[in-house]
Design a protein around this motif. Structure first.
Motif, short mmCIF file in Angstrom:
data_model
loop_
_atom_site.label_atom_id
_atom_site.label_comp_id
_atom_site.label_asym_id
_atom_site.label_seq_id
_atom_site.Cartn_x
_atom_site.Cartn_y
_atom_site.Cartn_z
N ASP A 44 -9.77 18.91 -9.80
CA ASP A 44 -10.97 18.28 -10.33
C ASP A 44 -10.80 16.77 -10.45
O ASP A 44 -10.38 16.25 -11.48
CB ASP A 44 -11.30 18.89 -11.70
N GLY A 45 -11.07 16.05 -9.34
CA GLY A 45 -11.02 14.59 -9.37
C GLY A 45 -9.63 14.03 -9.55
O GLY A 45 -9.44 13.07 -10.30
N ILE A 46 -8.64 14.60 -8.86
CA ILE A 46 -7.26 14.14 -9.06
C ILE A 46 -6.97 12.91 -8.20
O ILE A 46 -7.53 12.73 -7.12
CB ILE A 46 -6.24 15.25 -8.73
N SER A 47 -6.09 12.05 -8.71
CA SER A 47 -5.68 10.84 -8.01
C SER A 47 -4.19 10.63 -8.18
O SER A 47 -3.60 11.03 -9.19
CB SER A 47 -6.44 9.62 -8.54
N GLY A 48 -3.58 10.01 -7.19
CA GLY A 48 -2.16 9.72 -7.27
C GLY A 48 -1.68 9.12 -5.96
O GLY A 48 -2.37 9.17 -4.94
N ASN A 49 -0.47 8.55 -6.00
CA ASN A 49 0.12 7.92 -4.81
C ASN A 49 1.49 8.50 -4.52
O ASN A 49 2.19 8.97 -5.43
CB ASN A 49 0.27 6.41 -5.02
N ILE A 50 1.86 8.46 -3.25
CA ILE A 50 3.22 8.79 -2.84
C ILE A 50 3.75 7.59 -2.07
O ILE A 50 3.18 7.19 -1.05
CB ILE A 50 3.26 10.06 -1.96
N VAL A 68 15.88 13.22 5.38
CA VAL A 68 14.44 13.12 5.10
C VAL A 68 14.22 12.06 4.01
O VAL A 68 14.77 12.16 2.91
CB VAL A 68 13.86 14.48 4.64
N LYS A 69 13.41 11.06 4.35
CA LYS A 69 13.23 9.94 3.43
C LYS A 69 12.14 10.19 2.39
O LYS A 69 12.31 9.91 1.21
CB LYS A 69 12.91 8.67 4.22
N THR A 70 10.99 10.71 2.83
CA THR A 70 9.85 10.88 1.93
C THR A 70 9.41 12.33 1.96
O THR A 70 9.21 12.91 3.03
CB THR A 70 8.68 9.96 2.33
N LEU A 71 9.22 12.89 0.78
CA LEU A 71 9.06 14.33 0.67
C LEU A 71 8.15 14.67 -0.51
O LEU A 71 8.25 14.06 -1.57
CB LEU A 71 10.46 14.95 0.45
N LEU A 72 7.22 15.61 -0.29
CA LEU A 72 6.43 16.20 -1.38
C LEU A 72 6.64 17.71 -1.27
O LEU A 72 6.37 18.30 -0.23
CB LEU A 72 4.95 15.85 -1.24
N PHE A 73 7.14 18.32 -2.34
CA PHE A 73 7.49 19.72 -2.22
C PHE A 73 7.15 20.50 -3.49
O PHE A 73 7.12 19.97 -4.60
CB PHE A 73 8.98 19.88 -1.90
N VAL A 74 6.87 21.79 -3.26
CA VAL A 74 6.64 22.76 -4.34
C VAL A 74 7.80 23.74 -4.32
O VAL A 74 8.18 24.24 -3.25
CB VAL A 74 5.32 23.53 -4.12
N THR A 75 8.41 24.01 -5.46
CA THR A 75 9.50 24.98 -5.51
C THR A 75 9.58 25.61 -6.90
O THR A 75 9.23 24.99 -7.89
CB THR A 75 10.85 24.33 -5.15
N HIS A 76 10.06 26.87 -6.92
CA HIS A 76 10.36 27.53 -8.19
C HIS A 76 11.85 27.42 -8.49
O HIS A 76 12.28 27.82 -9.57
CB HIS A 76 9.96 29.00 -8.12
N MET A 105 0.84 -1.20 0.00
CA MET A 105 0.00 0.00 0.00
C MET A 105 0.87 1.25 0.00
O MET A 105 1.90 1.30 0.66
CB MET A 105 -0.91 0.00 1.24
N ALA A 106 0.45 2.27 -0.77
CA ALA A 106 1.19 3.53 -0.83
C ALA A 106 1.16 4.21 0.53
O ALA A 106 0.22 4.04 1.32
CB ALA A 106 0.59 4.44 -1.89
N LEU A 107 2.20 5.01 0.83
CA LEU A 107 2.22 5.76 2.08
C LEU A 107 1.05 6.73 2.13
O LEU A 107 0.35 6.85 3.13
CB LEU A 107 3.55 6.52 2.19
N ILE A 108 0.82 7.45 1.01
CA ILE A 108 -0.30 8.38 0.87
C ILE A 108 -0.99 8.10 -0.46
O ILE A 108 -0.33 8.00 -1.51
CB ILE A 108 0.18 9.85 0.88
N SER A 109 -2.32 8.00 -0.42
CA SER A 109 -3.09 7.78 -1.64
C SER A 109 -4.10 8.91 -1.81
O SER A 109 -4.92 9.16 -0.93
CB SER A 109 -3.81 6.42 -1.58
N ILE A 110 -4.01 9.62 -2.94
CA ILE A 110 -4.95 10.71 -3.26
C ILE A 110 -6.03 10.11 -4.15
O ILE A 110 -5.74 9.65 -5.27
CB ILE A 110 -4.22 11.85 -4.00
N GLN A 111 -7.26 10.10 -3.68
CA GLN A 111 -8.33 9.36 -4.38
C GLN A 111 -9.45 10.30 -4.80
O GLN A 111 -10.26 10.74 -3.97
CB GLN A 111 -8.86 8.25 -3.47
N GLU A 112 -9.47 10.63 -6.10
CA GLU A 112 -10.54 11.42 -6.72
C GLU A 112 -10.85 12.71 -5.94
O GLU A 112 -12.00 13.04 -5.68
CB GLU A 112 -11.82 10.57 -6.85
#
Length: 593
Positions: free
Chosen positions: A20-26, A166-174, A1-8
Motif C-alpha cells: 500500500d504505497g510503499i517507497s524505498g531505494n536500493i 555478487v555486489k548488489t542483492l535483494l533477497f527473502v529468506t527464512h 541516484m539509487a540503483l533501484i527506486s521504489i516509488q509509491e
C-alpha cells in the motif's frame, strides 16, 4: 541516484492492498534482506521489481542500463535439456550466448554441463536456476528463499559465492544464519507498508527488541490509564454529566485503540497435544545396516534414544536422512541389525514432501473430514477456532490446499500434526517457508516439549537452539552422533571439511568446442585445494596415529564390541582418505606443471 527506486508502489486484489504505497531505494553494493510475515507481500515485491507483474499504482525506477535477474521461490515446470542448455537460455535474446561465459558460470557454481536437468534433485535444480540468473551478469540479483531444498553444505557454498561474486542483492529468506551473514541492510514489510533499517540483521534484532520493550512499557501505561477510566465510567450517573462527555469520548477512543491493537497482532499460538509419557527408553538401534543396491545408506549404526532427547539429523541431500528416520520408526526393515521401541510410544510424523495433505480438499477438511469439531487435550474445539491459532482466517479455512503458499502449507501440516496426541515428534524439514516469528514460536514449543524429538533440518540456527545432540551422515553409510547442535558439531568433528564441498560434488566435465585448445594450469578452486592438502593430510595422519596408539593399548580389547568396531571402522576410513588425499595431491601437482 539509487540503483533501484521504489516509488509509491501499491498492489493487491481488492482493498486493503497487500502493498500500500510503499517507497524505498536500493543502492549499488547493498545486500538487502527483505523480511515480513508469511503472506505480507515479499515475493510480490520481488516480482514487481523484476518486471514480472505491474503495480496498481506507483512505479519502479532503475538507473539506465540496469540489469535485474531473479531466482524464484519454486522451480518452474517444463524446463528441459542439459544443464548447459537451461543455463544458456537464461541469456534471453542473446542468440550467440557466449559459450565461455556460460562455462565459466557452470564452473564457478560446480555444475556438470552435460547432466539432464529433469534428472536432478530439487536442490540441484535450484542451483542450476541460480546459475541461469547469473548469466545475465545482473546489476541487481533478486533471490526468493534461495536456501529452500539446499543442504547445509550447499547453503554454506552459496553464502561464500554471494559474498565473493555478487555486489548488489535483494533477497527473502527464512534462514536466519544466512540472513545474518549476508545482509548489510534490512527492509521489513508490515501491514502493507515498508520500513528500512540501515543495519545488519544482528543489529536489527537488538533495535527491534528495544522497540518492543518500549512499546510494551507504553502499552502497560496505556492499559493502566484505561483501567482507571473504566472504573470511573462504572460509577454511573456522574459520567453522563455534560462536563464529563469529553472524558467519555476519550475512553471510547481508548477502547477502539485496544480493539485495533488486538486485530493487528496476528501471532500463532501453536501447542502440541501430548500423549502419555513413554518409558525411559524410546528407541534402541543395534548395528543397523541398510543398503540401496550396492551402496550403504546406513552402515553398522547403533544408538539409544531416551525420553526427552531432542535429536537433529544432518547430511547432504539424498544421503538417506529420511530413510534413517523410517528405519528408526520401524517403517522400513533394515538389512541387518535391530530396532526396538520402548513402551507407550506414540509418534507423529511431519513429512518433508507434505504428502499427508490432500491438495483438493480445503484447509478445514484436512484437519477434520467428519465434522466441524476436534478434541484437543480433552476439550472440544471448533476447527476454525483451532486453525486461527495457526493464523488461518475463517475465509482461508475454506480455501483448497493447492492454492496455499509454502509457509501456509507448513503451518497447516503443523496444525494437522498437533491434532494427534504424541510423545515422539518426528519433523522432516519443518522450517521451510516459515517466517521468523513463527520459527521462533516453533523453537520455543519444541524446547518446552516434554516428549522426544527427531528432526531433519538444514536450518543451522534452528538446530543450535533446539537439539541436544546431532546425528551426522559422514559418507559411505557412516552416521556419527555428536553432543549439541550444528555449531557444536563443527567444533567436535575431527577433520574440518572443505568449505565448498557442494561445489565439488559434481565437477563439470570440459565441453569439447570447435577450435578450443586444452588449457593448462590450475583454476582458483584447484589452487586453493592444492594449498590446503598438506594441512589436511597432516590432520588425517595425526588422527591415524592417535587411533593406532589407542588400539595398541593393553585395555583396548577389553571394551565393548561396538566401541572396538567403531575404532576399527574409523581407522579404515582415515587410511582411505589419506590415500585419496595423496593421490589428489599428485594429480594437482602434475596438472600445475
Amino acid at each position: 541516484m539509487a540503483l533501484i527506486s521504489i516509488q509509491e508502489v501499491s498492489w493487491g486484489i481488492g482493498r486493503p492492498y497487500l502493498l500500500d504505497g510503499i517507497s524505498g531505494n536500493i543502492e549499488k553494493g547493498e545486500r538487502v534482506g527483505l523480511l515480513g510475515r508469511n503472506g505480507a507481500g515479499k515475493s510480490t515485491l520481488l516480482r514487481i521489481i523484476a518486471g514480472q507483474i505491474q503495480p496498481e499504482t506507483g512505479e519502479i525506477v532503475c538507473q539506465q542500463g540496469t540489469r535485474v535477474a531473479a531466482l524464484e521461490q519454486e522451480v518452474p515446470a517444463g524446463f528441459k535439456g542439459t544443464i548447459f542448455e537451461v543455463v544458456a537460455r537464461g541469456m534471453g535474446n542473446n542468440q550467440w550466448a557466449p559459450q565461455q561465459q556460460v562455462e565459466s558460470i557452470l564452473s564457478r557454481t560446480g555444475l556438470d554441463p552435460d547432466a539432464d536437468f529433469a534428472d536432478l534433485s530439487a536442490g540441484m535444480k535450484r542451483r542450476v536456476l541460480f546459475a541461469r540468473a547469473l548469466t545475465r551478469d545482473p546489476d541487481l540479483l533478486l533471490l526468493d528463499e534461495p536456501t529452500n531444498h539446499l543442504d547445509i553444505n550447499s547453503i554454506v557454498w552459496m553464502e561464500e559465492f554471494l559474498l565473493r561474486h555478487v555486489k548488489t542483492l535483494l533477497f527473502v529468506t527464512h534462514d536466519r544464519a544466512f540472513l545474518q551473514r549476508i545482509a548489510t541492510r534490512i527492509m521489513e514489510i508490515d501491514q502493507g507498508r515498508i520500513i528500512s533499517h540501515a543495519c545488519d540483521y544482528p543489529t536489527f534484532l537488538m533495535r527491534r527488541q528495544a522497540e518492543l520493550d518500549a512499546e510494551a512499557r507504553q502499552q502497560r501505561n496505556f492499559d493502566k490509564k484505561r483501567a482507571e477510566e473504566e472504573a470511573w465510567i462504572r460509577q454511573g450517573v456522574k459520567a453522563r454529566r455534560a462536563r464529563n462527555q469529553g472524558r467519555v469520548r476519550a475512553l471510547q477512543q481508548m477502547r477502539e485503540t485496544v480493539r485495533q491493537r488486538r486485530a493487528a497482532t496476528g501471532q500463532a499460538r501453536m501447542e502440541p497435544q501430548e500423549a502419555e509419557r513413554t518409558g525411559k527408553l524410546v528407541i534402541r538401534a543395534k548395528a543397523l545396516t541398510h543398503t540401496f543396491g550396492i551402496s550403504p545408506i546406513v552402515d553398522n549404526f547403533s544408538t539409544m534414544i531416551m525420553r526427552g532427547d531432542k535429536i537433529g539429523i544432518i547430511g547432504p541431500n539424498g544421503i538417506g536422512k529420511t530413510t534413517l528416520i523410517r528405519l528408526l520408526l520401524g517403517e522400513v526393515a533394515p538389512d541387518f541389525g535391530t530396532v526396538d521401541h520402548g513402551t507407550r510410544l506414540q509418534p507423529a510424523y511431519f513429512d518433508q514432501l507434505r504428502t499427508r495433505l490432500d491438495e483438493q480438499k480445503t484447509v478445514m477438511e484436512n484437519i477434520s473430514t467428519d465434522n466441524d469439531y476436534i478434541v484437543f487435550n480433552g476439550r472440544r474445539r471448533h476447527v476454525v477456532g483451532y486453525l486461527q491459532d495457526f493464523l488461518f482466517s475463517a475465509e482461508r479455512c475454506r480455501t483448497p490446499v493447492h492454492v496455499l503458499s509454502g509457509g501456509e502449507r507448513n503451518r497447516l501440516m503443523l496444525a494437522k500434526l498437533f491434532t494427534r496426541p504424541a510423545n515422539l515428534l518426528v519433523l522432516d524439514e519443518p522450517t521451510n517457508d516459515l517466517d521468523a516469528e513463527t520459527l521462533e514460536l516453533l523453537e520455543e514449543l519444541l524446547v518446552n516439549f516434554e516428549g522426544t524429538l527427531l528432526m531433519v533440518s538444514h536450518d543451522r540456527q534452528f538446530l543450535n537452539n533446539v537439539v541436544t545432540s546431532t546425528l551426522v551422515f559422514e559418507g559411505n553409510g557412516k552416521v556419527t552422533e555428536y553432543a549439541g547442535g550444528y555449531d557444536d558439531w563443527l567444533a567436535q568433528r575431527p577433520v574440518p571439511e572443505d568449505p565448498e564441498p557442494a561445489g565439488k560434488a559434481q565437477k563439470p566435465r570440459p565441453r569439447k568446442t570447435p577450435g578450443a585448445s586444452r588449457s593448462r594450469g590450475l583454476n582458483f578452486n584447484q589452487k586453493k585445494e592444492l594449498k590446503a592438502l598438506p594441512e589436511t593430510i597432516e590432520a588425517l595422519e595425526a588422527e591415524q596415529s592417535s587411533l593406532q596408539s589407542a588400539m595398541a593399548g593393553p585395555d583396548f580389547y577389553k571394551q565393548d564390541k561396538q566401541t572396538i568396531l567403531a575404532h576399527q571402522k574409523r581407522l579404515e576410513t582415515v587410511e582411505a582418505r589419506i590415500a585419496e588425499a595423496y593421490q589428489r595431491w599428485e594429480e594437482l601437482e602434475a596438472f600445475a606443471q
